[in-house]
Each structure stands twice: as C-alpha cells, then as structure tokens.
Design a protein around this motif. Sequence first.
Motif, PDB file in Angstrom:
ATOM      1  N   ASN A 271      -3.882  57.377  24.809  1.00  0.00           N
ATOM      2  CA  ASN A 271      -4.582  56.164  24.076  1.00  0.00           C
ATOM      3  C   ASN A 271      -4.316  54.946  25.060  1.00  0.00           C
ATOM      4  O   ASN A 271      -3.221  55.054  25.660  1.00  0.00           O
ATOM      5  CB  ASN A 271      -3.819  55.997  22.770  1.00  0.00           C
ATOM      6  N   ASP A 272      -5.378  54.024  24.699  1.00  0.00           N
ATOM      7  CA  ASP A 272      -5.301  52.580  25.409  1.00  0.00           C
ATOM      8  C   ASP A 272      -4.695  51.701  24.443  1.00  0.00           C
ATOM      9  O   ASP A 272      -5.143  51.556  23.413  1.00  0.00           O
ATOM     10  CB  ASP A 272      -6.465  52.296  25.847  1.00  0.00           C
TER      11      ASP A 272
ATOM     12  N   ASN B 124      -0.870  53.555  30.711  1.00  0.00           N
ATOM     13  CA  ASN B 124      -1.185  52.999  29.262  1.00  0.00           C
ATOM     14  C   ASN B 124      -0.244  52.072  28.829  1.00  0.00           C
ATOM     15  O   ASN B 124      -0.525  51.096  27.961  1.00  0.00           O
ATOM     16  CB  ASN B 124      -1.279  54.095  28.275  1.00  0.00           C
TER      17      ASN B 124
END
Length: 213
Positions: free
Chosen positions: A124-125, A170
Amino acid sequence: MKNLKPIATKLLATLLLSASAQSAQLTIAVDLSGSNPFLKDERASKGAAYYASQHVSQLSTGDSVVLQSFGSLQSFDNFEALQVTLTRKNQKQLVKGIQSKLTTLASQAKEQGSTNLIAYFGRNDFGCEQTGSTVLVLTDGIEASEYVDPNKLLAGEVSLPSPNTFAQDNLKGCTVIFYGLGIGRHDSEMVRLREAWSEYFKQTNSHFKAVIK
C-alpha cells in the motif's frame, strides 16, 4: 506596462503545487485478525476509536484520511479503502463518523484468520513522500502469516524479516504508530514485539511509536 496575467498564473500554480506537496495523509489501518482484542472488548475498541478520532481532529484542511482494514490476504474486504480529503465543512462530521465506525468493531467486525502486517506495508501507498504523513495501526502487533509463526515471535525465537524494497519505499518518511501493541499479553512478550517492530521500521527510515495499552 507588462502583462501581469502570465505572472499571476505562474504564481497561482506555484502556490497550488506547494499546498499539494504540504498536504499530509493519515492512514488508519484496522487489524481484523482474531487475535486483536479490539474485536472482542468493547472498552478496548472505544479507546482505539477515540485515539484515532483525535488524530483526525488534528489534521489541517487539505489533508486526507484513509481508512482500511487488514488481516487475511484472502479477504476482499481488505481491498476496500475509504479516502476523504478534509475541508472546513466535513472535518467534524468525519471525526464523529470514524469514531462511531471504530467503536462498533467489537460487535460488528468479522474476525479473520491471519495477521498480514508485513504484506500490508509492502502493498500500500501511505503518502509518506508528503511531510507529516502518519500510519496509525490499531493492532496488537502479532504478525501471524507465511513469514512469521506468532508463537515463536512472542517467545523471542524468531525475528521479523527485513522489510522488502516495496515496504521501504512505501514507509520512508512516515510516522508509524501501533496503538495497542502487546495488549493483553505478558510484559515480556510486549517488549519482544516492541523491539521487533522498532528494528523493522528503523530499516524503512520511518519513525515508529508504540502506544501500549
């Protein structure tokens, strides 16, 4: 006299770009694995809900909030992420909405069979390139996945694997907060979890904070 329109346009574009670069992202990640006491104890879920809502109330206009769950890699519920940009009009409503939703964890959430924190951070970002971005994780911090046997982790027999390149990218620059780390566990187990995650996040160049309950 020179035409001021191109200058004004350029100045406006610069200001907008500057404002965008300064906007922070708060990611609230909710652990839906069966080991998380927030899913079993209403008092614990209320405490987590209040703590998260206070972070939302401290954000500025233009900042964004992302609410997402994690646990099992097989659950499609974890692929859904609610993202909202704060305005002067919606902040109070958002604070109340997030507090209300998180308060009901103990009565409404479906328990999942694993805890894939490591996979979550790699997939995920979190907007960490934006100054002031925070990842608030409501979890006991017990990884239970293909990477780690939770019992061995709690006993200090194994360590967490080093973050992969995706997790490093990230998380770089973010503040990562674990609210509830080691909740309900022996103090020695909590210390091992804290040390393990401190070492993990040190390798991502992020700032780690554990809120022990």
